[in-house]
Write an enzyme that holds these catalytic residues in place. Structure first.
Site, PDB file in Angstrom:
ATOM      1  N   SER A 105      23.746   1.943  23.754  1.00 56.96           N
ATOM      2  CA  SER A 105      24.006   3.007  22.781  1.00 56.96           C
ATOM      3  C   SER A 105      24.790   4.155  23.397  1.00 56.96           C
ATOM      4  O   SER A 105      25.904   3.975  23.863  1.00 56.96           O
ATOM      5  CB  SER A 105      22.681   3.473  22.169  1.00 56.96           C
ATOM      6  OG  SER A 105      22.889   4.307  21.075  1.00 56.96           O
ATOM      7  N   ALA A 456      18.335  14.539  13.778  1.00 61.44           N
ATOM      8  CA  ALA A 456      19.351  15.555  14.049  1.00 61.44           C
ATOM      9  C   ALA A 456      20.506  14.983  14.860  1.00 61.44           C
ATOM     10  O   ALA A 456      21.656  15.438  14.739  1.00 61.44           O
ATOM     11  CB  ALA A 456      18.726  16.738  14.784  1.00 61.44           C
ATOM     12  N   ASN A 457      20.243  13.934  15.655  1.00 60.43           N
ATOM     13  CA  ASN A 457      21.298  13.341  16.480  1.00 60.43           C
ATOM     14  C   ASN A 457      22.311  12.526  15.682  1.00 60.43           C
ATOM     15  O   ASN A 457      23.260  11.981  16.254  1.00 60.43           O
ATOM     16  CB  ASN A 457      20.683  12.487  17.594  1.00 60.43           C
ATOM     17  CG  ASN A 457      19.868  11.315  17.071  1.00 60.43           C
ATOM     18  OD1 ASN A 457      20.060  10.832  15.954  1.00 60.43           O
ATOM     19  ND2 ASN A 457      18.932  10.839  17.882  1.00 60.43           N
ATOM     20  N   ARG A 601       6.500  17.706  23.256  1.00 58.49           N
ATOM     21  CA  ARG A 601       6.119  16.297  23.131  1.00 58.49           C
ATOM     22  C   ARG A 601       6.557  15.539  24.387  1.00 58.49           C
ATOM     23  O   ARG A 601       7.604  15.844  24.978  1.00 58.49           O
ATOM     24  CB  ARG A 601       6.756  15.645  21.894  1.00 58.49           C
ATOM     25  CG  ARG A 601       8.252  15.755  21.819  1.00 58.49           C
ATOM     26  CD  ARG A 601       8.852  14.984  20.646  1.00 58.49           C
ATOM     27  NE  ARG A 601       8.815  13.557  20.852  1.00 58.49           N
ATOM     28  CZ  ARG A 601       9.792  12.864  21.456  1.00 58.49           C
ATOM     29  NH1 ARG A 601      10.877  13.489  21.927  1.00 58.49           N
ATOM     30  NH2 ARG A 601       9.684  11.564  21.597  1.00 58.49           N
ATOM     31  N   SER A 603       8.220  12.687  26.704  1.00 53.83           N
ATOM     32  CA  SER A 603       9.298  11.718  26.592  1.00 53.83           C
ATOM     33  C   SER A 603       8.720  10.314  26.516  1.00 53.83           C
ATOM     34  O   SER A 603       7.647  10.036  27.061  1.00 53.83           O
ATOM     35  CB  SER A 603      10.228  11.837  27.799  1.00 53.83           C
ATOM     36  OG  SER A 603      11.101  10.723  27.886  1.00 53.83           O
ATOM     37  N   GLY A 604       9.439   9.422  25.858  1.00 50.60           N
ATOM     38  CA  GLY A 604       8.996   8.038  25.809  1.00 50.60           C
ATOM     39  C   GLY A 604       9.438   7.219  26.996  1.00 50.60           C
ATOM     40  O   GLY A 604       9.007   6.077  27.159  1.00 50.60           O
ATOM     41  N   ARG A 610       9.450  17.272  26.424  1.00 49.24           N
ATOM     42  CA  ARG A 610      10.578  17.849  25.683  1.00 49.24           C
ATOM     43  C   ARG A 610      10.069  19.012  24.834  1.00 49.24           C
ATOM     44  O   ARG A 610       9.089  18.871  24.098  1.00 49.24           O
ATOM     45  CB  ARG A 610      11.257  16.786  24.834  1.00 49.24           C
ATOM     46  CG  ARG A 610      11.718  15.601  25.676  1.00 49.24           C
ATOM     47  CD  ARG A 610      12.671  14.687  24.940  1.00 49.24           C
ATOM     48  NE  ARG A 610      13.004  13.527  25.759  1.00 49.24           N
ATOM     49  CZ  ARG A 610      13.903  13.500  26.731  1.00 49.24           C
ATOM     50  NH1 ARG A 610      14.584  14.617  27.017  1.00 49.24           N
ATOM     51  NH2 ARG A 610      14.134  12.408  27.426  1.00 49.24           N
TER      52      ARG A 610
END
Length: 643
Positions: A105, A456-457, A601, A603-604, A610
């Protein structure tokens, strides 16, 4: 001993049919696990000491992130082989084709990865993501066999409709043998990693249909269409989008005699400058542009790749523009005038953001102007979702017969508060908030007749339910029949203004259902939809921007020893652990004013937290972000110096 596990083929359909499948299994293909283990020896996992010694510890742990696996390309061979097997087993378990896209991506070009596409064109269910991760990390034959058995023996796969709207037709499910569609983006590592996926698919006893270079949304659409018995070739995808845009464009020009005709003509012929991120979207946009022609949609494609120094996603692309709020550093965007309509897509063309160079402000000196030359006014996913929801709701109202259809906007915690207020208060529409990630947003969007979601991205889409699509088609057919009857009885001049407005709205709605990729967010589709809506409304970027003004916001991250120490609730907007951290954040928000909000939150994918902060002014947003970062560092095991 050769260990043979039978795949159980399952037709899709009604609950009764699923119950029959659970009680009467009819195996139609087999996976030879011993043969798979033998084939996997050519794709060993990377070892910490760089050797092929299976007794050496693994170099890394493979984590299934928001949409799949993503790591430096040289670490991925074993994982790609096993992703091929997961997709093959999923196809056998569901009785429908699945897919794999080799892409990372918006990541740098040195990275690569895999996105797995489920039979309905969306993402895998969470339990299959967990099982895919277990297989990717299985070390040795015993662990690998156990991970494969968990996938093969997942009885719950029979109940996976994959969508609130049952996107797979029972008539086409159950094809033999299991089938996996494969595509990749333009990364240099892609061809070798795609070969590993093909090997995994073959070792699991499935058929691979290798489609070569494609955008991620194209592959999602291929799987969606193939399992619905629809034309699913790349040319069919292009014809669907181009045909729909032509209909939408003809609808917007049909009113050229009105008082806004001059403004509309100028908007329609305005060139759109596209930053292609040096990725696969460049070639696909070129094909789409050729089908439409420059008279219908003039596109100037920039950062198309192929030249020395044209690195994928390197200070170009939607992720860079959205995060930095700066124009791409390549492609000549700095030479464009303020107001020029620009759009940036990412490396695999599954997200987009619009932007234009900021106009100079009165009182700025030359130094300020030079420093701000690359600053842009950003039209991110929130703005795109608001525009689409605004237009769809208006078309449903103007149709005269479909206003009862339920339209909703699904957001994440990162959605700007001003966008939420606009949707709720100005449009009067429902909003829902979910955890970050399309896999969370898309199912909630499907709970509406028309669900619009964008992060939002710039990653998102609009989902028309099958029932809503049928209602639109039926209403359009009735409207056309009534118009024909009126013309036959009384002549064409008797058509009323209301009938004309209704028929136009229904024609646009029908075209929108085809211009939008129904499977997943799609930058190519997104460009067409945004351009069609701006034309239909006679709007330019200034008009779009005036729908609402974003509140100033800041995004930061804090390194921590263990991100697992932070847990959240309320769609990641409130921290439940560590104890006392949320109370401290709440106190900081209260001090920042009535418009302020903030959250933290984990990060994954990495040991960071973040932080998002939003307030009425830039200074207040900066101060709030700093304070929340200090709170997280102090209470959540921060690493290094305090912020």
């Amino acid at each position: 001993l050769t260990f043979i596990v039978r795949f159980r083929r399952r037709d899709r359909g009604s609950p009764e049919a699923r119950a029959r499948r659970r009680s009467h299994h009819h195996p139609s293909s087999a996976m030879d696990v011993a043969a798979f283990l033998a084939a996997s020896k050519a794709h060993p996992p990377p070892r910490a000491d760089g050797s092929d010694d299976p007794s050496s510890p693994p170099m890394t742990t493979f984590a299934y992130g928001t949409a799949g696996f993503r790591l430096p390309a040289e670490l991925l061979d074993s994982t790609m082989f096993r992703c091929g097997a997961v997709a093959a087993i999923r196809s056998a378990a569901t009785g429908a084709a699945t897919g794999v896209v080799v892409t990372a991506s918006h990541n740098p070009e040195r990275d690569n990865g895999a996105k797995l596409v489920d039979f309905h064109g969306g993402m895998l269910p969470p339990r299959w993501e967990a099982m895919a991760e277990a297989l990717a990390n299985a070390d040795g034959d015993a662990e690998t066999t156990a991970a494969l058995e968990a996938l093969i023996n997942d009885d719950a796969a029979a109940d996976d409709d994959g969508s609130a709207h049952h996107h797979v037709a029972a008539a086409v499910a159950g094809s033999t043998p299991p089938t996996v569609y494969l595509a990749r983006d333009t990364r240099a590592s892609g061809e070798a990693l795609a070969a590993a996926v093909r090997s995994g698919i073959a070792a699991a006893g499935a058929r691979c249909v290798d489609l070569g270079l494609m955008t991620t949304p194209q592959l999602h659409y291929v799987v969606y269409a193939a399992n619905r018995g629809m034309p699913c070739g790349e040319e069919d995808y292009f014809e669907r989008l181009a045909g729909a845009f032509k209909t939408l464009a003809s609808s917007s020009t049909a009113t050229a005699g009105d008082e806004d005709a001059d403004d509309r003509t100028e908007i329609e012929t305005e060139t759109v400058f596209v930053d292609c991120a040096n990725g696969v979207g460049a070639a696909k946009l070129r094909t789409l542009a050729s089908l439409l022609g420059p008279e219908m949609l003039p596109l100037s494609l920039r950062n198309v790749g192929g030249e020395p120094g044209d690195a994928l996603n390197d200070r170009v692309g939607a992720d860079f523009v959205q995060k930095e709020k700066r124009a791409p550093t390549r492609g000549g965007f700095d030479a464009l005038p303020p107001g020029a309509r620009c759009v940036s897509v990412d490396g695999d063309a599954d997200r987009l953001v619009y932007f234009t160079k900021k106009r100079a402000r009165a009182g700025d000196d030359d130094d300020d102007a030079d420093a701000d030359a690359a600053a842009v006014s950003l039209f991110d996913g929130d703005k795109i979702a608001s525009l689409i929801a605004f237009h769809v709701a208006d078309l449903l109202r103007r149709s005269g017969c479909l206003a009862a259809l339920r339209v909703g906007v699904v957001q994440t915690a990162y959605a700007n508060g001003a966008s939420t207020a606009f949707v709720q208060e100005s449009l009067g529409l429902e909003t829902r908030c979910t955890p970050t990630g399309v896999k969370h947003l898309h199912p909630v969007a499907e709970s509406f007749d028309v669900g619009v979601y964008f992060e939002a991205n710039g990653h998102g889409t609009a989902v028309f339910s099958d029932e809503a699509t049928a209602a639109i088609d039926d209403a359009a057919a009735r409207c056309a029949a009534d118009a024909d009857a009126a013309e036959t009885d009384n002549g064409p001049e008797t058509e009323t203004e209301t009938e004309t407005e209704s028929s136009k709205a229904l024609r646009e709605l029908r075209a929108l259902t085809r211009a939008i990729n129904p499977a997943v967010g799609d930058a190519l589709s997104g460009v067409l939809v945004v351009e069609a809506i701006l034309r239909a409304r006679g709007c330019g970027l200034d008009d779009w921007d005036a729908l609402y003004r974003d509140l100033p916001s800041r995004q930061s991250k804090v390194s921590v020893r263990d991100r697992a120490a932070i847990t959240t609730t309320d769609a990641e907007r409130r921290a439940t652990t560590p104890e006392g951290m949320q109370d401290a954040i709440d106190a900081a928000v209260r001090m920042a004013g009535s418009s302020a909000r903030a959250f933290a939150r984990p990060s994954g994918t990495e040991d960071v937290v973040r932080v998002y902060a939003e307030a009425a002014t830039d200074a207040e947003a900066d101060a709030l972000a700093r304070e929340v970062c200090r709170i997280v560092h102090a209470r959540a095991g921060g690493v290094g110096d305090p912020p």
